[in-house]
Scaffold this motif. Structure first.
Motif, PDB file in Angstrom:
ATOM      1  N   ALA A  85      30.976 -28.748 -63.486  1.00 45.20           N
ATOM      2  CA  ALA A  85      29.720 -28.007 -63.342  1.00 45.20           C
ATOM      3  C   ALA A  85      28.719 -28.782 -62.497  1.00 45.20           C
ATOM      4  O   ALA A  85      27.913 -28.199 -61.778  1.00 45.20           O
ATOM      5  N   ARG A  86      28.752 -30.092 -62.581  1.00 46.55           N
ATOM      6  CA  ARG A  86      27.806 -30.936 -61.857  1.00 46.55           C
ATOM      7  C   ARG A  86      28.486 -31.688 -60.715  1.00 46.55           C
ATOM      8  O   ARG A  86      28.032 -32.756 -60.338  1.00 46.55           O
ATOM      9  N   ASN A  87      29.544 -31.130 -60.174  1.00 44.20           N
ATOM     10  CA  ASN A  87      30.347 -31.874 -59.208  1.00 44.20           C
ATOM     11  C   ASN A  87      29.549 -32.335 -57.996  1.00 44.20           C
ATOM     12  O   ASN A  87      29.790 -33.400 -57.463  1.00 44.20           O
ATOM     13  N   GLN A  88      28.588 -31.568 -57.555  1.00 43.49           N
ATOM     14  CA  GLN A  88      27.812 -31.994 -56.393  1.00 43.49           C
ATOM     15  C   GLN A  88      26.957 -33.211 -56.739  1.00 43.49           C
ATOM     16  O   GLN A  88      26.858 -34.148 -55.958  1.00 43.49           O
ATOM     17  N   ASP A  89      26.358 -33.206 -57.920  1.00 41.20           N
ATOM     18  CA  ASP A  89      25.535 -34.341 -58.334  1.00 41.20           C
ATOM     19  C   ASP A  89      26.390 -35.594 -58.515  1.00 41.20           C
ATOM     20  O   ASP A  89      26.029 -36.676 -58.052  1.00 41.20           O
ATOM     21  N   VAL A  90      27.513 -35.439 -59.196  1.00 41.03           N
ATOM     22  CA  VAL A  90      28.395 -36.573 -59.442  1.00 41.03           C
ATOM     23  C   VAL A  90      28.957 -37.097 -58.127  1.00 41.03           C
ATOM     24  O   VAL A  90      28.991 -38.305 -57.880  1.00 41.03           O
ATOM     25  N   ALA A  91      29.392 -36.199 -57.271  1.00 37.25           N
ATOM     26  CA  ALA A  91      29.947 -36.616 -55.982  1.00 37.25           C
ATOM     27  C   ALA A  91      28.900 -37.355 -55.154  1.00 37.25           C
ATOM     28  O   ALA A  91      29.208 -38.352 -54.503  1.00 37.25           O
ATOM     29  N   ALA A  92      27.662 -36.883 -55.194  1.00 45.24           N
ATOM     30  CA  ALA A  92      26.600 -37.549 -54.435  1.00 45.24           C
ATOM     31  C   ALA A  92      26.371 -38.960 -54.956  1.00 45.24           C
ATOM     32  O   ALA A  92      26.195 -39.900 -54.171  1.00 45.24           O
ATOM     33  N   ILE A  93      26.398 -39.137 -56.277  1.00 39.97           N
ATOM     34  CA  ILE A  93      26.200 -40.464 -56.868  1.00 39.97           C
ATOM     35  C   ILE A  93      27.354 -41.394 -56.481  1.00 39.97           C
ATOM     36  O   ILE A  93      27.146 -42.542 -56.086  1.00 39.97           O
ATOM     37  N   VAL A  94      28.596 -40.882 -56.570  1.00 35.33           N
ATOM     38  CA  VAL A  94      29.763 -41.700 -56.238  1.00 35.33           C
ATOM     39  C   VAL A  94      29.749 -42.089 -54.765  1.00 35.33           C
ATOM     40  O   VAL A  94      29.963 -43.252 -54.404  1.00 35.33           O
ATOM     41  N   VAL A  95      29.467 -41.129 -53.891  1.00 32.80           N
ATOM     42  CA  VAL A  95      29.449 -41.406 -52.455  1.00 32.80           C
ATOM     43  C   VAL A  95      28.341 -42.396 -52.116  1.00 32.80           C
ATOM     44  O   VAL A  95      28.549 -43.331 -51.332  1.00 32.80           O
ATOM     45  N   LYS A  96      27.186 -42.221 -52.728  1.00 30.58           N
ATOM     46  CA  LYS A  96      26.070 -43.141 -52.477  1.00 30.58           C
ATOM     47  C   LYS A  96      26.446 -44.558 -52.920  1.00 30.58           C
ATOM     48  O   LYS A  96      26.147 -45.536 -52.230  1.00 30.58           O
ATOM     49  N   GLY A  97      27.112 -44.669 -54.066  1.00 27.07           N
ATOM     50  CA  GLY A  97      27.528 -45.984 -54.547  1.00 27.07           C
ATOM     51  C   GLY A  97      28.590 -46.628 -53.673  1.00 27.07           C
ATOM     52  O   GLY A  97      28.608 -47.842 -53.492  1.00 27.07           O
ATOM     53  N   LEU A  98      29.488 -45.815 -53.116  1.00 27.67           N
ATOM     54  CA  LEU A  98      30.563 -46.354 -52.286  1.00 27.67           C
ATOM     55  C   LEU A  98      30.099 -46.712 -50.875  1.00 27.67           C
ATOM     56  O   LEU A  98      30.811 -47.400 -50.156  1.00 27.67           O
ATOM     57  N   GLN A  99      28.920 -46.265 -50.486  1.00 32.77           N
ATOM     58  CA  GLN A  99      28.440 -46.549 -49.143  1.00 32.77           C
ATOM     59  C   GLN A  99      27.722 -47.890 -49.038  1.00 32.77           C
ATOM     60  O   GLN A  99      27.244 -48.238 -47.971  1.00 32.77           O
ATOM     61  N   THR A 100      27.657 -48.634 -50.108  1.00 30.19           N
ATOM     62  CA  THR A 100      26.985 -49.930 -50.054  1.00 30.19           C
ATOM     63  C   THR A 100      27.935 -50.995 -49.518  1.00 30.19           C
ATOM     64  O   THR A 100      29.163 -50.863 -49.599  1.00 30.19           O
ATOM     65  N   GLU A 101      27.364 -52.039 -48.974  1.00 33.80           N
ATOM     66  CA  GLU A 101      28.156 -53.154 -48.447  1.00 33.80           C
ATOM     67  C   GLU A 101      28.963 -53.812 -49.565  1.00 33.80           C
ATOM     68  O   GLU A 101      30.116 -54.183 -49.387  1.00 33.80           O
ATOM     69  N   GLY A 102      28.350 -53.936 -50.743  1.00 33.00           N
ATOM     70  CA  GLY A 102      29.044 -54.554 -51.877  1.00 33.00           C
ATOM     71  C   GLY A 102      30.271 -53.771 -52.297  1.00 33.00           C
ATOM     72  O   GLY A 102      31.314 -54.346 -52.603  1.00 33.00           O
ATOM     73  N   ALA A 103      30.172 -52.449 -52.332  1.00 27.41           N
ATOM     74  CA  ALA A 103      31.318 -51.623 -52.721  1.00 27.41           C
ATOM     75  C   ALA A 103      32.450 -51.748 -51.707  1.00 27.41           C
ATOM     76  O   ALA A 103      33.618 -51.826 -52.077  1.00 27.41           O
ATOM     77  N   ARG A 104      32.097 -51.779 -50.440  1.00 25.74           N
ATOM     78  CA  ARG A 104      33.128 -51.950 -49.407  1.00 25.74           C
ATOM     79  C   ARG A 104      33.788 -53.323 -49.543  1.00 25.74           C
ATOM     80  O   ARG A 104      35.007 -53.452 -49.412  1.00 25.74           O
ATOM     81  N   ASN A 105      32.986 -54.344 -49.812  1.00 25.57           N
ATOM     82  CA  ASN A 105      33.552 -55.686 -50.002  1.00 25.57           C
ATOM     83  C   ASN A 105      34.496 -55.723 -51.194  1.00 25.57           C
ATOM     84  O   ASN A 105      35.565 -56.346 -51.138  1.00 25.57           O
TER      85      ASN A 105
END
Length: 160
Positions: free
Chosen positions: A43-63
């Protein structure tokens, strides 16, 4: 004279059907709240996806992802027996370091004690592989880190 009856009893089922197992799984998922969580996520897939994508776009997550990948690539080259042997050696060494009792053997050896240690063949058989391993580790650490570890691992060019 009576004719024999042609009677074959139906066998009793002992195992469950796929439909029964499915219903049991569905009920278990419902009781433990997994279905509610899944429904909320959908039901909240857009909100959850936005949070996950935002978190994965950080330099730390890529590292983190690249570091985990590099560890997996390197550990993939090591036989499981060697990893077990290393882990067991670390456990044994930690147990020795953790011993709280200190005996008279822990006293400074003095000149004669050092001379005895220099002539201790078992000590040298133990220390020689350790010295080689430290030398190998030092040589490996002196090499520059690859800019793209996947290229160093596979030899194939990468745009990552």
């Amino acid at each position: 004279m009576a004719e024999p009856l042609d009677f074959k009893p139906t066998p009793v089922r002992t195992d469950t059907t796929a439909q029964e197992e499915w219903e049991k799984l569905l009920e278990t998922l419902h009781r433990h709240g997994v279905l509610r969580l899944a429904n909320d996520l959908v039901a909240r897939n857009q909100d959850v996806a936005a949070i996950v994508v935002k978190g994965l776009q950080t330099e730390g997550a890529r590292n983190v992802m690249q570091n985990v990948s590099a560890l997996a690539m390197v550990l993939g080259k090591v036989p499981p027996g060697a990893v077990y042997k290393f882990a067991e050696a670390v456990r044994e060494a930690a147990a020795v370091l953790d011993e709280t009792r200190r005996g008279a053997d822990d006293a400074a050896p003095g000149v004669r004690g050092v001379y005895r240690l220099l002539n201790d063949d078992e000590l040298w058989r133990t220390l020689t592989p350790l010295a080689r391993a430290v030398g190998t580790f030092g040589r490996a650490m002196s090499q520059p880190a690859p800019e793209k570890p996947i290229v160093a691992h596979s030899g194939k060019p990468s745009d990552a």
